[in-house]
Every structure is written in C-alpha cells, then in structure tokens.
Design a protein around this motif. Structure first.
Motif, PDB file in Angstrom:
ATOM      1  N   UNK A  21       0.815  -1.210   0.000  1.00 46.54           N
ATOM      2  CA  UNK A  21       0.000   0.000   0.000  1.00 46.54           C
ATOM      3  C   UNK A  21       0.852   1.264   0.000  1.00 46.54           C
ATOM      4  N   UNK A  22       2.104   1.156   0.442  1.00 45.63           N
ATOM      5  CA  UNK A  22       2.989   2.322   0.433  1.00 45.63           C
ATOM      6  C   UNK A  22       3.268   2.755  -1.001  1.00 45.63           C
ATOM      7  N   UNK A  23       3.602   1.788  -1.855  1.00 42.26           N
ATOM      8  CA  UNK A  23       3.863   2.100  -3.256  1.00 42.26           C
ATOM      9  C   UNK A  23       2.590   2.600  -3.935  1.00 42.26           C
ATOM     10  N   UNK A  24       1.473   1.908  -3.678  1.00 39.30           N
ATOM     11  CA  UNK A  24       0.206   2.336  -4.271  1.00 39.30           C
ATOM     12  C   UNK A  24      -0.160   3.747  -3.817  1.00 39.30           C
ATOM     13  N   UNK A  31      -2.031  12.014  -7.857  1.00 40.59           N
ATOM     14  CA  UNK A  31      -3.141  12.207  -8.777  1.00 40.59           C
ATOM     15  C   UNK A  31      -4.527  12.240  -8.182  1.00 40.59           C
ATOM     16  N   UNK A  32      -4.670  12.051  -6.846  1.00 40.00           N
ATOM     17  CA  UNK A  32      -5.993  12.066  -6.221  1.00 40.00           C
ATOM     18  C   UNK A  32      -5.896  12.626  -4.802  1.00 40.00           C
ATOM     19  N   UNK A  33      -6.907  13.363  -4.330  1.00 39.68           N
ATOM     20  CA  UNK A  33      -6.945  13.785  -2.928  1.00 39.68           C
ATOM     21  C   UNK A  33      -7.136  12.568  -2.019  1.00 39.68           C
ATOM     22  N   UNK A  34      -6.663  12.621  -0.763  1.00 41.54           N
ATOM     23  CA  UNK A  34      -6.658  11.433   0.100  1.00 41.54           C
ATOM     24  C   UNK A  34      -8.032  10.857   0.427  1.00 41.54           C
ATOM     25  N   UNK A  35      -9.002  11.699   0.795  1.00 42.58           N
ATOM     26  CA  UNK A  35     -10.317  11.174   1.157  1.00 42.58           C
ATOM     27  C   UNK A  35     -11.086  10.687  -0.071  1.00 42.58           C
ATOM     28  N   UNK A  36     -10.857  11.326  -1.200  1.00 45.27           N
ATOM     29  CA  UNK A  36     -11.470  10.858  -2.444  1.00 45.27           C
ATOM     30  C   UNK A  36     -10.950   9.475  -2.797  1.00 45.27           C
ATOM     31  N   UNK A  38      -9.708   7.306  -0.739  1.00 41.42           N
ATOM     32  CA  UNK A  38     -10.189   6.361   0.270  1.00 41.42           C
ATOM     33  C   UNK A  38     -11.633   5.954   0.001  1.00 41.42           C
ATOM     34  N   UNK A  39     -12.486   6.938  -0.306  1.00 43.84           N
ATOM     35  CA  UNK A  39     -13.880   6.634  -0.604  1.00 43.84           C
ATOM     36  C   UNK A  39     -13.988   5.759  -1.847  1.00 43.84           C
ATOM     37  N   UNK A  40     -13.193   6.051  -2.876  1.00 42.81           N
ATOM     38  CA  UNK A  40     -13.205   5.248  -4.100  1.00 42.81           C
ATOM     39  C   UNK A  40     -12.711   3.836  -3.827  1.00 42.81           C
ATOM     40  N   UNK A  41     -11.708   3.722  -2.964  1.00 45.68           N
ATOM     41  CA  UNK A  41     -11.184   2.404  -2.584  1.00 45.68           C
ATOM     42  C   UNK A  41     -12.289   1.511  -2.030  1.00 45.68           C
ATOM     43  N   UNK A  42     -13.070   2.027  -1.102  1.00 43.80           N
ATOM     44  CA  UNK A  42     -14.108   1.204  -0.476  1.00 43.80           C
ATOM     45  C   UNK A  42     -15.335   1.033  -1.378  1.00 43.80           C
ATOM     46  N   UNK A  43     -15.573   2.013  -2.257  1.00 45.71           N
ATOM     47  CA  UNK A  43     -16.677   1.862  -3.212  1.00 45.71           C
ATOM     48  C   UNK A  43     -16.409   0.706  -4.160  1.00 45.71           C
ATOM     49  N   UNK A  44     -15.150   0.459  -4.469  1.00 46.87           N
ATOM     50  CA  UNK A  44     -14.777  -0.662  -5.333  1.00 46.87           C
ATOM     51  C   UNK A  44     -14.770  -1.970  -4.551  1.00 46.87           C
ATOM     52  N   UNK A  45     -14.258  -1.933  -3.317  1.00 50.46           N
ATOM     53  CA  UNK A  45     -14.083  -3.160  -2.538  1.00 50.46           C
ATOM     54  C   UNK A  45     -15.393  -3.705  -1.973  1.00 50.46           C
ATOM     55  N   UNK A  46     -16.295  -2.827  -1.530  1.00 49.92           N
ATOM     56  CA  UNK A  46     -17.499  -3.283  -0.833  1.00 49.92           C
ATOM     57  C   UNK A  46     -18.365  -4.224  -1.664  1.00 49.92           C
ATOM     58  N   UNK A  47     -18.667  -3.922  -2.937  1.00 52.91           N
ATOM     59  CA  UNK A  47     -19.480  -4.870  -3.717  1.00 52.91           C
ATOM     60  C   UNK A  47     -18.850  -6.259  -3.820  1.00 52.91           C
ATOM     61  N   UNK A 208      -6.983  17.459 -11.336  1.00 50.84           N
ATOM     62  CA  UNK A 208      -6.523  16.603 -12.424  1.00 50.84           C
ATOM     63  C   UNK A 208      -6.260  15.201 -11.880  1.00 50.84           C
ATOM     64  N   UNK A 209      -7.154  14.292 -12.223  1.00 50.89           N
ATOM     65  CA  UNK A 209      -7.009  12.901 -11.810  1.00 50.89           C
ATOM     66  C   UNK A 209      -6.228  12.134 -12.877  1.00 50.89           C
ATOM     67  N   UNK A 210      -5.191  11.414 -12.446  1.00 48.34           N
ATOM     68  CA  UNK A 210      -4.365  10.673 -13.393  1.00 48.34           C
ATOM     69  C   UNK A 210      -4.819   9.225 -13.496  1.00 48.34           C
ATOM     70  N   UNK A 211      -4.555   8.635 -14.650  1.00 47.25           N
ATOM     71  CA  UNK A 211      -4.915   7.231 -14.869  1.00 47.25           C
ATOM     72  C   UNK A 211      -4.143   6.324 -13.920  1.00 47.25           C
ATOM     73  N   UNK A 212      -2.858   6.644 -13.695  1.00 43.01           N
ATOM     74  CA  UNK A 212      -2.037   5.809 -12.811  1.00 43.01           C
ATOM     75  C   UNK A 212      -2.558   5.846 -11.377  1.00 43.01           C
ATOM     76  N   UNK A 213      -3.040   7.010 -10.924  1.00 42.04           N
ATOM     77  CA  UNK A 213      -3.575   7.120  -9.571  1.00 42.04           C
ATOM     78  C   UNK A 213      -4.850   6.293  -9.428  1.00 42.04           C
ATOM     79  N   UNK A 214      -5.733   6.364 -10.437  1.00 46.91           N
ATOM     80  CA  UNK A 214      -6.966   5.578 -10.393  1.00 46.91           C
ATOM     81  C   UNK A 214      -6.647   4.086 -10.429  1.00 46.91           C
ATOM     82  N   UNK A 215      -5.676   3.685 -11.255  1.00 49.27           N
ATOM     83  CA  UNK A 215      -5.280   2.274 -11.320  1.00 49.27           C
ATOM     84  C   UNK A 215      -4.718   1.812  -9.973  1.00 49.27           C
TER      85      UNK A 215
END
Length: 303
Positions: A21-24, A31-36, A38-47, A208-215
């Motif tokens: 998780x350090x590298x990620x 490329x992303x704000x921290x709480x955004x 985090x919220x996206x992380x759990x939105x993907x994981x929860x389902x 500006x959200x980067x593709x690498x940050x979203x990945x």
C-alpha cells in the motif's frame, strides 16, 4: 499444520500486502486527494465483499451496541485514518522513508496489545519484537541518504502507523465473534461511509485525476483491501495480539523492497541487514508454533 501456524501464515501474507500500500499510496498521492481515494477504494471493494458473503453464505453479524462502537472506531482509525494519512504523508516523503516509518508498527502494536488489551506476552514474543525493532533501526540508519526528509510527512505517516496499530488489534475487544469476511465487509462499508462526505469537500472533479492514480486505487481496493482484510482477520482469530504484532514487521520489508523494485528508489546495505533481522524475528516465532499445536481456541484468545 497447527491452527496457530496457519494464523502466522495468514498474518505474514496480509502484512506483505500492507507493505504494497505504500507504493500504491505514493502513486495515488500524485493524482488524487486522500479522502477521495479512500472513498473510491471502499466503493470498489465493498461490492466484491458482498458478493463473497453471498457465495460463501456467511451469516450476518449480531453485534452488541458496544461492539458497534468498536467497529466504528476500527473503521475510522484503520480504514480511513491509515489510508488518508499515508497518502497525505507520501506527498512529502519518499516511499522508502515511509516503509521505514511503518517499521515501527511492531512496537506500536505490541504497546497497544499490552496497554489497551491487557495482554502479558511471553518472553519469546518480546524477544521477537526486540529483534524486529533492531531490524527497523538498521533500516532507519542511512547515513548515505541523499534525499530530503520531511518532518511533516514523517509525522503524518507515523500517525498512519498508530491508526493501523489500533485497527489490527481493536478486534480483540469485540465480544461477538464475527466471521472474517463479514468483519472485512463492515470495515469497508463503515470506512466508505466515513470518507465519502469528507471527499465531497475536496472537490475532486475540479482537479486533475491521473490514470495511474486511479489504477493504484483499484489495486489498493482489490488486493490489500479485500485480500489483506480477510487474511489478517483470519490470522488474528488464531493467535494473540502480541504475537500478531511481530508479523507487522513484514510490512516495512515489503514496502522497502517494492519501493526499490517498482519506484526505483535506492536500497542500501544497512536496509538489507534490517530486513534480515525482521525476517529472522518472524521465522523465530513461527517455527515453534509449526511443531506445537495451539493450546488456546480462537475464542479464548480473543478475551
């Protein structure tokens, strides 16, 4: 293979994922704000957690009001606090430094297990913690470091360590036995509920959200979150909190090696020596358990 040794194996794998998780988070920070994130992380994981619960017919937890308070504290500290503080700190600090600071997790976790949980660890556990701490000190001592060290960044990452220590050990205070998969789902759901409202204040759509940050967030959600949560809780159900604290020493080993392999950050000889001490600590506590079955049931250990 004894249940205790199985627990050690699960804990080791979980902490290797925590190190990644350090590298990620370093990639996410650019490329992303921290709480955004985090919220996206759990939105993907929860389902995915909910699908796994359905497929495995995992029963719904029947927690007491006190247990719900503890679960909320776990989610706030570990699920949200660790992620946001780590991402924020990595804006100012190299990933190798973050890996070093995460190396204090065994000491922090052992302190929480003794002070908060009231455990009295065996001498072998204390010796293993000391050996792991020696490994961390060897990693920290880097006279040839040629990059700037940010006090603010280091403080944020140490705050993440404290949050992670609370997260991984507060489970021992639960009175209700909750299956690991259900507990992981609760952490994702509660963590997302805490992070989402704060994420809206970051106005992520204006940046500006980067593709690498979203990945990196997708990886964080699927591998360390889903895989790491399940492995850690499954392992923690089989060992004591103070024993589990030793295995947290694998997180900085994973973080430092991955920072070198993925991000190209330097790796010094003293860091390799420190990693050797950490691995020796984990092997030293794991081998005796592989020969001797655990005398305590998971439920009795959780008291």
């Amino acid at each position: 293979m004894s249940k205790q040794f199985q627990g050690y194996l699960y804990l080791s794998l979980a902490m290797l994922l925590v190190g990644s998780t350090v590298v990620a988070s370093k990639i996410i920070a650019s490329g992303l704000p921290p709480f955004t994130a985090t919220a996206l992380r759990f939105a993907i994981a929860l389902p995915l957690f909910l699908v796994l619960i359905r497929l495995t017919a995992t029963p719904s937890p029947r927690a007491t009001r006190r247990d719900w308070v503890i679960l909320l504290l776990q989610a706030g500290a570990g699920s949200v606090g660790y992620t946001t503080l780590l991402i924020s700190g990595l804006k100012f600090t190299p990933a190798t430094d973050a890996g070093v600071i995460i190396g204090t997790l065994p000491v922090v976790s052992a302190a929480i297990a003794i002070v908060v949980l009231g455990e009295r660890p065996q001498r072998s556990v204390l010796l293993a913690v000391a050996l792991a701490a020696a490994g961390v000190l060897a990693i920290v001592f880097r006279p040839d470091a040629d990059h700037p060290h940010s006090l603010a960044g280091s403080a944020l990452i140490f705050g993440a360590v404290v949050c992670e220590g609370l997260f991984i050990l507060l489970n021992k205070r639960l009175k209700t036995e909750i299956p690991p998969l259900a507990l992981s789902s609760l952490m994702a759901g509660l963590g997302g509920a805490i992070a989402a409202p704060i994420a809206l204040t970051e106005l992520p759509w204006t940046g500006q959200m980067t593709v690498s940050a979203i990945a990196a967030v997708v990886y964080y959600a699927l591998v360390p979150t889903v895989g790491g949560f399940v492995l850690w809780y499954a392992g923690l159900a089989k060992v004591s909190g103070s024993e589990a604290s030793v295995f947290t020493a694998l997180a900085p080993v994973s973080a430092v090696l991955l920072a070198f392999a993925v991000l190209g950050e330097p790796l010094a000889l003293n860091q390799l020596l420190g990693i050797g001490c950490v691995l020796a600590a984990v092997v030293g506590i794991g081998l005796p358990a592989s020969r001797t079955p655990s005398a305590l049931s998971p439920q009795s250990k959780a008291q």
